[in-house]
Design a protein around this motif. Structure first.
Motif, PDB file in Angstrom:
ATOM      1  N   PHE A 149      69.472  11.677   2.709  1.00 33.15           N
ATOM      2  CA  PHE A 149      70.238  11.083   1.614  1.00 33.15           C
ATOM      3  C   PHE A 149      69.514  11.240   0.273  1.00 33.15           C
ATOM      4  O   PHE A 149      68.285  11.215   0.214  1.00 33.15           O
ATOM      5  N   ASP A 150      70.332  11.441  -0.773  1.00 34.92           N
ATOM      6  CA  ASP A 150      69.854  11.478  -2.163  1.00 34.92           C
ATOM      7  C   ASP A 150      68.834  12.576  -2.418  1.00 34.92           C
ATOM      8  O   ASP A 150      67.897  12.410  -3.204  1.00 34.92           O
ATOM      9  N   ASN A 151      69.017  13.725  -1.774  1.00 35.91           N
ATOM     10  CA  ASN A 151      68.072  14.819  -1.984  1.00 35.91           C
ATOM     11  C   ASN A 151      68.757  16.188  -1.917  1.00 35.91           C
ATOM     12  O   ASN A 151      68.138  17.178  -1.565  1.00 35.91           O
ATOM     13  N   VAL A 152      70.044  16.239  -2.244  1.00 37.08           N
ATOM     14  CA  VAL A 152      70.791  17.490  -2.163  1.00 37.08           C
ATOM     15  C   VAL A 152      70.644  18.275  -3.461  1.00 37.08           C
ATOM     16  O   VAL A 152      70.847  17.749  -4.554  1.00 37.08           O
ATOM     17  N   SER A 153      70.316  19.563  -3.327  1.00 41.81           N
ATOM     18  CA  SER A 153      70.156  20.445  -4.482  1.00 41.81           C
ATOM     19  C   SER A 153      71.496  21.056  -4.871  1.00 41.81           C
ATOM     20  O   SER A 153      72.342  21.348  -4.013  1.00 41.81           O
ATOM     21  N   ASP A 154      71.697  21.281  -6.170  1.00 42.90           N
ATOM     22  CA  ASP A 154      72.934  21.906  -6.640  1.00 42.90           C
ATOM     23  C   ASP A 154      73.079  23.345  -6.143  1.00 42.90           C
ATOM     24  O   ASP A 154      74.194  23.880  -6.088  1.00 42.90           O
ATOM     25  N   GLU A 155      71.983  23.973  -5.766  1.00 40.17           N
ATOM     26  CA  GLU A 155      72.016  25.377  -5.348  1.00 40.17           C
ATOM     27  C   GLU A 155      72.862  25.599  -4.103  1.00 40.17           C
ATOM     28  O   GLU A 155      73.428  26.678  -3.917  1.00 40.17           O
ATOM     29  N   VAL A 156      72.972  24.586  -3.234  1.00 35.85           N
ATOM     30  CA  VAL A 156      73.709  24.775  -1.982  1.00 35.85           C
ATOM     31  C   VAL A 156      75.213  24.923  -2.216  1.00 35.85           C
ATOM     32  O   VAL A 156      75.939  25.354  -1.322  1.00 35.85           O
ATOM     33  N   PHE A 157      75.682  24.617  -3.420  1.00 33.13           N
ATOM     34  CA  PHE A 157      77.109  24.705  -3.715  1.00 33.13           C
ATOM     35  C   PHE A 157      77.486  26.035  -4.376  1.00 33.13           C
ATOM     36  O   PHE A 157      78.642  26.235  -4.746  1.00 33.13           O
ATOM     37  N   GLU A 158      76.507  26.923  -4.530  1.00 26.73           N
ATOM     38  CA  GLU A 158      76.797  28.243  -5.099  1.00 26.73           C
ATOM     39  C   GLU A 158      77.498  29.097  -4.045  1.00 26.73           C
ATOM     40  O   GLU A 158      76.983  29.313  -2.948  1.00 26.73           O
ATOM     41  N   GLU A 159      78.681  29.592  -4.370  1.00 25.26           N
ATOM     42  CA  GLU A 159      79.487  30.352  -3.424  1.00 25.26           C
ATOM     43  C   GLU A 159      79.043  31.810  -3.361  1.00 25.26           C
ATOM     44  O   GLU A 159      78.452  32.335  -4.315  1.00 25.26           O
ATOM     45  N   PRO A 160      79.322  32.485  -2.227  1.00 18.59           N
ATOM     46  CA  PRO A 160      78.962  33.898  -2.103  1.00 18.59           C
ATOM     47  C   PRO A 160      79.674  34.756  -3.146  1.00 18.59           C
ATOM     48  O   PRO A 160      80.772  34.413  -3.617  1.00 18.59           O
ATOM     49  N   ASN A 161      79.069  35.875  -3.520  1.00 22.29           N
ATOM     50  CA  ASN A 161      79.701  36.838  -4.412  1.00 22.29           C
ATOM     51  C   ASN A 161      80.864  37.482  -3.672  1.00 22.29           C
ATOM     52  O   ASN A 161      80.719  37.926  -2.526  1.00 22.29           O
ATOM     53  N   LEU A 162      82.022  37.560  -4.321  1.00 21.48           N
ATOM     54  CA  LEU A 162      83.217  38.100  -3.658  1.00 21.48           C
ATOM     55  C   LEU A 162      83.121  39.597  -3.391  1.00 21.48           C
ATOM     56  O   LEU A 162      83.917  40.134  -2.609  1.00 21.48           O
TER      57      LEU A 162
END
Length: 218
Positions: free
Chosen positions: A198-211
């Motif tokens: 909890f309370d340790n999620v990085s914004d990087e994990v929400f970057e989607e793959p290049n199409l």
């Protein structure tokens, strides 16, 4: 006549003893379940957490799932290994829009704005409509104290699915005593284990793959 009365009294005493034992069993279970409901409540509205789930079944298939949630954004990465054949499904949700990416040995496919939903996250496994339902459900369950991954837990079996809203077909489930979070479940043919952060999620994990390299599926 006196012998018949004595037998009747003995029978009534045995029935009374059984009723008392059942009542003690039910009240104990009810108190435990209520405490678990209260303990997990603090996590239900969390907006920043990561769940790691590992699942396996009797066929040898394994599924590893990483679920991330932060400030309205969701990412869930699922990797399946079925007899050495690996596939991956990555789903991302933001502002009500869900994009999904399928990666296999043979193809890479993307579905944009799928209109579907992502069903995962922290749940109150023993959620009910009211305390009466919780009490009724407590009659049937068997609850034992145990330890799992170094933490004090309850091993719960004989769970009535029809009463507990988030319950599924499980022969047994492990719930952490202090948090109310479910950490392991089994239905006889498959097993799932969970870890929480909890309370340790990085914004990087929400970057989607290049199409680029993906076939866009309508």
């Amino acid at each position: 006549m006196k012998k018949k009365k004595l037998i009747l009294i003995i029978i009534l005493l045995v029935i009374l003893a059984l009723v008392i034992l059942l009542l003690i069993h039910t009240i104990r279970n009810f108190i435990i379940i209520k405490n678990l409901q209260e303990n997990v409540a603090q996590y239900l509205n969390s907006t920043n957490y990561h769940i790691k789930s590992s699942e396996s079944d009797d066929s040898g298939t394994t599924m590893n799932i990483d679920y991330y949630q932060k400030d309205g954004k969701i990412a869930i990465i699922m990797e399946r290994n079925q007899n050495g054949k690996v596939s991956k499904i990555s789903s991302y949700e933001k502002d009500g829009k869900i994009n999904r990416y399928y990666d296999t040995e043979d193809s890479n496919v993307a579905e944009l704005d799928t209109g579907s939903t992502i069903m995962f996250g922290v749940v109150n496994f023993f959620d009910t409509a009211n305390d009466f339902q919780t009490f009724v459900g407590s009659i049937m369950m068997k609850i034992e104290k145990t330890e799992y991954n170094g933490k004090e837990c309850y091993l719960i079996t004989d769970i009535p699915e029809s009463i507990f809203l988030n319950s599924t077909e499980n022969n047994e489930i492990y719930i952490e005593k202090d948090t109310g979070l479910y950490v392991k479940s089994s239905n006889g043919t498959s097993t799932a284990e969970r870890e929480y952060e909890f309370d340790n999620v990085s914004d990087e994990v929400f970057e989607e793959p290049n199409l680029e390299g993906y076939e866009i599926r309508e």
